[in-house]
Each structure stands twice: as C-alpha cells, then as structure tokens.
Write an enzyme that holds these catalytic residues in place. Sequence first.
Site, short mmCIF file in Angstrom:
data_model
loop_
_atom_site.label_atom_id
_atom_site.label_comp_id
_atom_site.label_asym_id
_atom_site.label_seq_id
_atom_site.Cartn_x
_atom_site.Cartn_y
_atom_site.Cartn_z
N ARG A 206 -7.28 -2.62 10.05
CA ARG A 206 -6.28 -3.48 10.69
C ARG A 206 -6.81 -4.10 11.99
NH1 ARG A 206 -2.27 -2.94 7.17
NH2 ARG A 206 -1.78 -0.85 6.35
N LYS B 262 -4.30 6.78 14.65
CA LYS B 262 -4.48 6.10 13.37
C LYS B 262 -5.96 6.20 12.98
CE LYS B 262 -0.31 4.64 12.35
NZ LYS B 262 0.33 4.96 11.06
N ASP C 132 2.29 -0.26 11.80
CA ASP C 132 1.03 -0.70 11.21
C ASP C 132 0.68 -2.13 11.58
OD1 ASP C 132 0.35 1.66 10.01
OD2 ASP C 132 1.23 1.15 8.07
N LYS D 270 0.82 -1.21 0.00
CA LYS D 270 0.00 0.00 0.00
C LYS D 270 0.85 1.27 0.00
CE LYS D 270 -3.51 2.19 2.94
NZ LYS D 270 -4.17 2.09 4.27
N GLY E 195 -4.77 8.58 5.42
CA GLY E 195 -3.85 9.56 5.97
C GLY E 195 -2.61 9.72 5.12
N SER F 187 8.34 9.48 11.51
CA SER F 187 7.11 9.41 10.73
C SER F 187 7.44 9.44 9.25
CB SER F 187 6.16 10.56 11.08
OG SER F 187 5.08 10.61 10.16
N GLN G 285 5.31 9.38 6.85
CA GLN G 285 4.37 10.24 6.14
C GLN G 285 4.82 11.70 6.19
OE1 GLN G 285 0.36 9.62 7.50
NE2 GLN G 285 0.34 7.45 6.93
#
Length: 438
Positions: free
Chosen positions: A387, A342, A315, A21, A95, A167, A169
């Site tokens: 998840r 999350k 994750d 992903k 996100g 992080s 992201q």
Amino acid sequence: MDYQTIPSQGLSGEICVPGDKSISHRAVLLAAIAEGQTQVDGFLMGADNLAMVSALQQMGASIQVIEDENILVVEGVGMTGLQAPSEALDCGNSGTAIRLLSGLLAGQPFNTVLTGDSSLQRRPMKRIIDPLTLMGAKIDSTGNVPPLKIYGNPRLTGIHYQLPMASAQVKSCLLLAGLYARGKTCITEPAPSRDHTERLLKHFHYTLQKDKQSICVSGGGKLKANDISIPGDISSAAFFIVAATITPGSAIRLCRVGVNPTRLGVINLLKMMGADIEVTHYTEKNEEPTADITVRHARLKGIDIPPDQVPLTIDEFPVLLIAAAVAQGKTVLRDGAELRVKETDRIAAMVDGLQKLGIAAESLPDGVIIQGGTLEGGEVNSYDDHRIAMAFAVAGTLAKGPVRIRNCDNVKTSFPNFVELANEVGMNVKGVRGRGGF
C-alpha cells in the site's frame, strides 16, 4: 522491482478493480468448511489470498483454482472434515490469513504450525493469543509473533470478550473459534470494524446474533455451500479515487466496487476534504452492497480526521495521506496507532516518503500531521509494503518531476495488475529493475 512514474495529464476511462481481498480470504475459508460445493467468482488471485487457498488445500480441502477467470470451485469438507497438515502452513505476508486460520485451527483435533515471511514474523499476535487462550486454546510463540504452534482443542468454551481496539481480524478470529466452541461466543468492539465475516456467515446459512456493538455465535452449527460473487476491492479502488481527485483534468468511473458501510471511511473523508465523488447503480448481492464510483478532479482542503472514521479507513490511510499532502491547509490524523503494526510502520514510511518529496509531515505516536504543499520529484522507499508502494505511485501523478518507488514486488500480494490498470487510465507508472536513478 521498483516503480517509476512521470506526471499525468489527467485520468480518464472506466476500469474494474480486482475482487475484495478481505472477502476473498473469508469466502474461501468458509466455503472449505461448508457442506457442498461453492463457486467463488471474482476471487482475488493475489499472493496473500493464494496463501490462504494453499493452507486450506494442505488440510484436505478440494479447491480448484481457475486463475485466468478469477474463479474458485470449492468442495466443502464440512465443519469436522479438515485434516492435519504434513508441514507448517505458510501464510506469506498475510496478517489476515494467519489470524483467521488461528481461529479456525484452535478448535481442531490436531496441532498446526502457522508461519510467514520476515514481515509477518514481526507482526503482533498477542491480540489473538490472549482471547483464544481464554477459550481453552493452547498456542506457543516466541515474543507473541509468528511462528505460532497451535495445539488444537475440540473442547473450546465460548466467551464474552470486549475487544480493546476495533479490529476485524481479531473479531473474525474469535468468531471462527466460536463456531467450534461449546456455548455462545460474544464479541463486543469499541467502534465498528469491517463486518465481512458476519455477512458471510449469514450467506453460508449460519445463525448469529448482532446488535450495534456486539456479535454472537453459538458452536455446533453447520455451514451450507452457497455460490458467491465478490465485488471489487474499495481498498484498491482508493488509489484511483485519490489519483483522479488530485490530478487536474481527471474523470474516471470504477465499476462494481464493494461499498460496505464499514469500508467507506476513505470516501467519507475525501468528501469532507472537498472531493467530487458520485456513487451510483447501488445493488446488493451475497449480503454485500456494490456500486459504481465516478470521480472527478477537485481542490481539497485539509481536515482533522474524526476518530470514528479511523477504523473504517485503516487500509486506505497511505493513499489518503497523499491527498492530504496536496490539500490546502493542515490534515491531522490521530488514533491511528494500528498503522504502526501493519506490513511496515506505515506512519513512519509515509512521513519519510512525503518529506523526501518536499512535503512538511510530522509523525505522532498514533498518527501524523501533514501541511499541504507541492509534491516534488524524487526517490522513496516502499519498505516492502504494497500500500505504501501504490500510494507513492499515486503521488507521482501530480509531482513536479519523476518519482521512483523502491521495492514494489509486494504489490502482487493485493493488486497483481495495478500497473496495467494504472496505465489504462493514464497514470504513467512502469516497473523497472536495477538501481539506476532517473
């Protein structure tokens, strides 16, 4: 839709999980602003990734989606070829999409609104708004959550930024903005986080500098189209790795899974707990390492999770906590406060569900303490988190009775064929509608 499970007699067989992903998000974004045509094989056709595709298409990128073959054909528009969208860009539940797009759009010569579903509109964005503002971006939001209105500024300035937390992201958001900034943008992180953006920038022939803790890019370069084949997602593989580990009589093989070192926390921790996991046929393609993973049942023991493994497992913790629930002894997770922001508060959701299934679980501000025991049957809530839903489906393989997991529609965001593959290897999961009990 809910999931209902019955105990498994053991998992067996060989399966290939869908494409990664995180890599799918980044691959299509970079291909869209590259020069030339890129074919992306193994693209994850989940709702989150398709939201990214749709956003790029609305800005003029030509992306052909061949869904039944998991292929994208992307005609790049170049670094300056994106166009203003006619309406807000809907990132759905993702996100990753909203944070990566924020970095990309901060340096464009047009304004954009980024929004998403009710869950995404609760997720914190101050962590990207503050450093982007330092680069010269102007972003409006209410309460530092989506929707975000981004006033594009083609005259961003590079910065040297110390991330307050590891992080991927945030790091990726700032690197993307740095592609459009004058001068050099350098990001230093307190601990390693997944490095797919850095690897993909290299794959698309963009020069960057990297040392142990910092990554730097200079603005003004170009991305060159380059076909890519995306490996299987280790975050998806983790559900089967744990299910086979905890279920007696199990032996499965997962083919061509991404084994990027910044994603191996779940394997590292399971091995510390005593898991029987073998990684073979190691290869590297498109800058990303892949391998086959063979898993056999093993008896686990509880552990104190080392802090340096937390960013590498972020994750996978929902399903790792299922392993902890049936391990002998106590497992302690700390330094995991990121789990609370999350898709849902994953610490609270996992503690709630484990307690409902008879496990002694205690919530900490930044983690959880779990005393291994015996999973009972029962009913739990996924809190609309993909998840959490799949983690409790794994719990159902070993529970003493049926387990029903409420509100599992969101699994389509990351793993559309989860139920199909779960049953293929013997997990006994079915989708059910309605409010009836067992």
